[in-house]
Design an enzyme around this catalytic site. Structure first.
Site, short mmCIF file in Angstrom:
data_model
loop_
_atom_site.label_atom_id
_atom_site.label_comp_id
_atom_site.label_asym_id
_atom_site.label_seq_id
_atom_site.Cartn_x
_atom_site.Cartn_y
_atom_site.Cartn_z
N ALA A 144 -69.96 -16.51 -14.67
CA ALA A 144 -69.81 -17.08 -16.01
C ALA A 144 -69.97 -18.60 -16.01
CB ALA A 144 -68.45 -16.70 -16.59
N ASP A 251 -56.44 -8.03 -11.11
CA ASP A 251 -56.16 -7.59 -12.48
C ASP A 251 -56.56 -6.14 -12.74
OD1 ASP A 251 -58.90 -7.89 -12.38
OD2 ASP A 251 -59.06 -9.16 -14.16
N ASP A 275 -57.57 -16.96 -12.16
CA ASP A 275 -58.88 -17.29 -12.75
C ASP A 275 -58.80 -17.13 -14.27
OD1 ASP A 275 -61.50 -18.18 -12.72
OD2 ASP A 275 -62.36 -16.22 -12.29
#
Length: 384
Positions: A144, A251, A275
């Site tokens: 990203a 996660d 993050d």
């Protein structure tokens, strides 16, 4: 002479470097832990009954971009707001992480982080410095990160960034295979900066050469890098074989629970990180990250243009819960990866990351489901 306030924390399940001490006493004086004992200290002080709650050292997050609607890249106020948001979820110390951006913007953002770091411990949490995730990254593994602002390794630009950080740059992520990247490692290490490898298409050989030159950290292992293959071990293989500290975004989306367990068993210094981006704690919708649109659905952040994972909406308390409840790790091992190991990475293991005499009193109490009840920063409690 001003008396140092003393408080006795009683009846908790305290995670110490030596293991869990049940029904323990923690003696806190001012901002310091004085002692952790199985019997009441001979001190006349108020007693806080923890009623069997878990007591863990405050989390230390080495990789955080935002949270609670605040992006660390937008302003000093939003940087502080993001730190405060994560403090409510147990992060008592953090590195603010800056994404690839024009060098002038990064230099300004590094200055904001330096100012917050100069304040030391505050009720909102502690900024330990900055982590530059860019701009010397691989366009092939940009994730990203905004490719438009990635640049080739340049010692002159590096000097500008170091100057702008005012000594508070603690970590930088680079793609070691880029021409000129290895040449930056020595001056970075001399400046006291941890050199992490990430957003990289490096081969095993290129990663090992960087480690030999002083690279000593892996940014969000497995993500934004080639997969580990039996004939092409790549950066992942080099990191695991060399035993450098490795970040894990735990996660349940970036990594399978079994992979987390494998890494914990493979190396001495696994690191839980978030993050996290500004969308953390806000809910679903469209957000902006590094000049690119990000859509969050069911808590999963992805670039609107490509569908690539775009950071996370993770908090450190959930990262620890996932490690225990999904990967089957003990609370003690998960706590070390969330607190003790990050403190060691930064050379602060005698100050942070453990519940031990002489350490700063950064503590958490957790319920049986490992949810945060209260957070103590420098000896001062606040409700999560």
């Amino acid at each position: 002479m001003i008396d140092t306030p003393i408080q006795l924390l009683a009846g908790g399940r305290v995670v110490t470097p030596g293991g869990v001490l049940n029904d323990a006493w923690v003696n806190v004086a001012g901002d310091r832990i004085v002692a952790v004992t199985s019997t009441r200290p001979a001190v006349d002080a108020p007693v806080v009954d923890l009623d069997g709650a878990w007591v863990l050292p405050g989390y230390v997050d080495l990789h955080m971009h935002g949270g609670g609607g605040h992006s660390v890249a937008n302003s000093p106020q939003e940087m502080e707001g993001a730190v405060a948001y994560h403090r409510r979820h147990g992060t008592t110390s953090t590195l603010v992480s800056l994404m690839t951006a024009p060098v002038e913007q990064l230099t300004e953002q590094l200055g904001w982080a330096a100012e917050l770091a100069s304040r030391g411990a505050t009720p909102h949490g502690t900024v330990l410095g900055s982590h530059l995730e860019g701009p010397f990254l691989s366009e092939l593994r940009c994730g990203a990160q905004n490719k438009a602002h990635m640049i080739a390794p340049d010692l002159g630009v590096l000097a500008q960034l170091l100057d702008g950080s005012r000594g508070a740059l603690r970590m930088i992520t680079i793609a070691p295979e880029l021409e000129g990247a290895v040449a930056m490692i020595a001056p970075l290490r001399e400046a006291g900066v941890i050199v992490a490898m990430g957003h990289s298409d490096a081969t095993y050989e290129q990663a090992m050469a960087a480690i030999a030159a002083g690279a000593n950290h892996a940014t969000h292992l497995f993500n934004a890098m080639p997969p580990l293959l039996h004939r092409q071990p790549g950066l992942i293989g080099a990191a695991l074989e060399s035993g450098i500290p490795c970040e894990l975004i735990n996660d349940g989306r970036h990594l399978h629970p079994a992979v987390v367990r494998i890494v914990f068993d493979a190396i001495a210094y696994p690191l839980l990180v978030t993050d996290a981006i500004d969308a953390t704690g806000v809910g679903d919708g469209r957000f902006e990250l590094g000049g690119q649109d990000v859509d969050v659905q069911d808590g999963e952040a992805r670039l609107a243009s490509t569908g690539t994972l775009a950071g996370s909406t993770l908090t450190m308390d959930r990262a620890l819960r996932c490690a225990v409840l999904d990967s089957g790790l003990s609370v003690e091992r998960a706590s070390v990866a969330a607190s003790g190991n990050p403190a060691k990475v930064l050379g602060l293991e005698h100050e942070l990351g453990s519940i031990a005499a002489g350490h700063r009193a950064d503590l958490l109490t957790l319920d049986d489901g490992l949810n945060v009840i209260q957070v103590m920063v420098g000896g001062a409690w606040s409700t999560a």
